[in-house]
Design a protein around this motif. Sequence first.
Motif, mmCIF file in Angstrom:
data_model
loop_
_atom_site.group_PDB
_atom_site.id
_atom_site.type_symbol
_atom_site.label_atom_id
_atom_site.label_comp_id
_atom_site.label_asym_id
_atom_site.label_seq_id
_atom_site.Cartn_x
_atom_site.Cartn_y
_atom_site.Cartn_z
ATOM 1 N N CYS A 112 -11.068 15.398 -36.055
ATOM 2 C CA CYS A 112 -10.689 14.204 -36.872
ATOM 3 C C CYS A 112 -11.733 13.758 -37.634
ATOM 4 O O CYS A 112 -12.974 13.195 -36.890
ATOM 5 N N THR A 113 -11.838 13.679 -38.954
ATOM 6 C CA THR A 113 -13.010 13.065 -39.816
ATOM 7 C C THR A 113 -12.694 12.068 -40.755
ATOM 8 O O THR A 113 -13.567 11.481 -41.264
ATOM 9 N N ASN A 114 -11.272 11.666 -40.489
ATOM 10 C CA ASN A 114 -11.003 10.644 -41.733
ATOM 11 C C ASN A 114 -10.410 9.404 -41.068
ATOM 12 O O ASN A 114 -10.028 9.385 -40.095
ATOM 13 N N LYS A 115 -10.896 8.254 -41.210
ATOM 14 C CA LYS A 115 -10.823 6.979 -40.668
ATOM 15 C C LYS A 115 -9.368 6.831 -40.819
ATOM 16 O O LYS A 115 -8.911 6.168 -39.890
ATOM 17 N N GLU A 116 -8.740 6.907 -42.102
ATOM 18 C CA GLU A 116 -6.983 6.461 -42.001
ATOM 19 C C GLU A 116 -6.614 7.315 -41.078
ATOM 20 O O GLU A 116 -5.384 6.851 -40.205
ATOM 21 N N GLN A 117 -6.650 8.426 -41.130
ATOM 22 C CA GLN A 117 -5.948 9.455 -40.053
ATOM 23 C C GLN A 117 -6.288 9.210 -38.525
ATOM 24 O O GLN A 117 -5.395 9.094 -37.774
ATOM 25 N N ALA A 118 -7.616 8.610 -38.432
ATOM 26 C CA ALA A 118 -7.938 8.234 -36.970
ATOM 27 C C ALA A 118 -6.918 7.032 -36.440
ATOM 28 O O ALA A 118 -6.520 6.952 -35.285
ATOM 29 N N LEU A 119 -7.037 6.022 -37.600
ATOM 30 C CA LEU A 119 -6.467 4.791 -37.337
ATOM 31 C C LEU A 119 -4.967 5.079 -37.099
ATOM 32 O O LEU A 119 -4.095 4.474 -36.032
ATOM 33 N N ARG A 120 -4.122 6.163 -37.811
ATOM 34 C CA ARG A 120 -2.653 6.409 -37.697
ATOM 35 C C ARG A 120 -2.447 7.048 -36.318
ATOM 36 O O ARG A 120 -1.339 6.639 -35.757
ATOM 37 N N GLU A 121 -3.500 7.785 -35.709
ATOM 38 C CA GLU A 121 -3.222 8.357 -34.572
ATOM 39 C C GLU A 121 -3.357 7.457 -33.170
ATOM 40 O O GLU A 121 -2.762 7.342 -32.404
ATOM 41 N N ALA A 122 -4.378 6.503 -33.495
ATOM 42 C CA ALA A 122 -4.647 5.442 -32.511
ATOM 43 C C ALA A 122 -3.332 4.470 -32.293
ATOM 44 O O ALA A 122 -2.972 4.107 -31.381
ATOM 45 N N THR A 123 -2.855 4.121 -33.635
ATOM 46 C CA THR A 123 -1.653 3.382 -33.410
ATOM 47 C C THR A 123 -0.383 4.127 -33.043
ATOM 48 O O THR A 123 0.272 3.448 -32.015
ATOM 49 N N TYR A 124 -0.228 5.238 -33.214
ATOM 50 C CA TYR A 124 0.869 6.116 -32.722
ATOM 51 C C TYR A 124 0.842 6.036 -31.122
ATOM 52 O O TYR A 124 1.678 5.960 -30.437
ATOM 53 N N MET A 125 -0.580 6.333 -30.727
ATOM 54 C CA MET A 125 -0.665 6.389 -29.210
ATOM 55 C C MET A 125 -0.474 5.258 -28.659
ATOM 56 O O MET A 125 0.241 5.230 -27.306
ATOM 57 N N PHE A 142 -15.453 11.618 -35.794
ATOM 58 C CA PHE A 142 -16.613 12.277 -36.506
ATOM 59 C C PHE A 142 -16.376 11.872 -37.954
ATOM 60 O O PHE A 142 -15.691 12.545 -38.669
ATOM 61 N N SER A 143 -17.076 10.680 -38.430
ATOM 62 C CA SER A 143 -16.763 10.136 -39.799
ATOM 63 C C SER A 143 -17.575 11.221 -40.899
ATOM 64 O O SER A 143 -18.375 11.698 -40.820
ATOM 65 N N GLU A 144 -16.322 11.420 -41.900
ATOM 66 C CA GLU A 144 -16.965 12.216 -42.970
ATOM 67 C C GLU A 144 -17.921 11.715 -43.845
ATOM 68 O O GLU A 144 -18.472 12.296 -44.644
ATOM 69 N N LYS A 145 -17.861 10.393 -43.728
ATOM 70 C CA LYS A 145 -18.816 9.451 -44.586
ATOM 71 C C LYS A 145 -20.155 9.385 -44.205
ATOM 72 O O LYS A 145 -21.438 9.518 -45.099
ATOM 73 N N THR A 146 -20.299 9.152 -42.687
ATOM 74 C CA THR A 146 -21.556 8.661 -42.209
ATOM 75 C C THR A 146 -21.959 9.929 -41.579
ATOM 76 O O THR A 146 -23.503 10.036 -41.109
ATOM 77 N N TRP A 147 -21.138 11.011 -40.915
ATOM 78 C CA TRP A 147 -21.677 12.121 -40.609
ATOM 79 C C TRP A 147 -21.972 11.685 -38.848
ATOM 80 O O TRP A 147 -23.094 12.384 -38.442
ATOM 81 N N LYS A 148 -21.502 10.712 -38.582
ATOM 82 C CA LYS A 148 -21.917 10.170 -37.179
ATOM 83 C C LYS A 148 -20.472 9.618 -36.192
ATOM 84 O O LYS A 148 -19.496 9.669 -37.064
ATOM 85 N N THR A 149 -20.500 9.677 -35.051
ATOM 86 C CA THR A 149 -19.525 9.178 -34.246
ATOM 87 C C THR A 149 -19.116 7.904 -34.671
ATOM 88 O O THR A 149 -19.844 6.974 -34.614
ATOM 89 N N SER A 150 -17.820 7.830 -34.763
ATOM 90 C CA SER A 150 -17.536 6.160 -35.349
ATOM 91 C C SER A 150 -15.976 6.081 -34.344
ATOM 92 O O SER A 150 -15.477 6.989 -33.723
ATOM 93 N N GLU A 151 -15.653 4.941 -34.424
ATOM 94 C CA GLU A 151 -14.403 4.302 -33.840
ATOM 95 C C GLU A 151 -13.483 3.459 -34.415
ATOM 96 O O GLU A 151 -13.854 2.763 -35.541
#
Length: 300
Positions: free
Chosen positions: A137-150, A107-116
């Motif tokens: 998770c609301t931060n894009k950089e954090q989401a990318l880190r976790e996606a790469t980790y997975m 959930f993006s903290e910038k757009t307040w919408k679900t993002s990918e």
Amino acid sequence: SYGANLKDNAIDLQALYDLDRVWSTRGDTFNAVFDSKLTVYEALSRTAKVGRAVAFIQGGIVRFVRDEPKTIPVALFGPRNIVKNSLSIQYLMPSEDTADSVTVEYFSEKTWKTSEVTGSFEASSSDKIATVELFGCTNKEQALREATYMALANRYRRRIVTFTTELEGLIPSYGDLIAITHDMAQWGQGGEILKQEGLKLTLSEPVTFKDGQEHYLALRKKDGSLAGPYLVNRGEVSTEIILDTLPDIEISTDTDRERTHFAFGTNNKWSIFARITAIRPRSDKVELTAVIEDSRVHST
């Protein structure tokens, strides 16, 4: 109610404090509202997941562990404390359904919408993509880190080892790093120290030196943990080795108590490191399951 009516001594607050420092440094946060009924454990699990962690109960205490780099094993397991014929290795082979990229929904903290955002590893074809919702998770950089980790974990953690030991199997906890020595899988060579004469050690099993390579010996302490590894040289016979320096632990060679166990091999090949994923007490034995560790998983 706050804290699920648990007293402070029923929660590993020190672990939470330590993790908070890690999360703050990384910029990892959890931001969400639970608007449906669920158990405390489910809420803890969903919250911890965003921080790459797991909540579990051990000894009546709620504990937390994060999947992060570890270099010091808490225990050494080898031929002398693994029940004979109990060790098995499962190889998770890649298939057509194996995802080499992971798309995280947040959930993006910038757009307040679900993002990918999609994370993958180097040399990934990115044509097999799994989608994971990362609640909180609301931060894009954090989401990318976790996606790469997975994606990295899916690629490099493909060997699962299971074995039975005695009650020392209760030494490690979920997520702990252990060292395993076993000749079946060619993870070093192991045995006991039968005799010590200064720097010379007599071993219960013959060991093989390879020309042109350095060789090391790790020792099991009384509490099950690891000492070393120590640089060693070839002895006069295959059951003798010469230590380069005296170890900083007492080596037990007496017959009236358990002798000191050893693990032997070339650099980085005297054992293999694995991360505990399951502990199952079986009467007077303990079955352990662990995933063979790979440092590349922790590159993000």
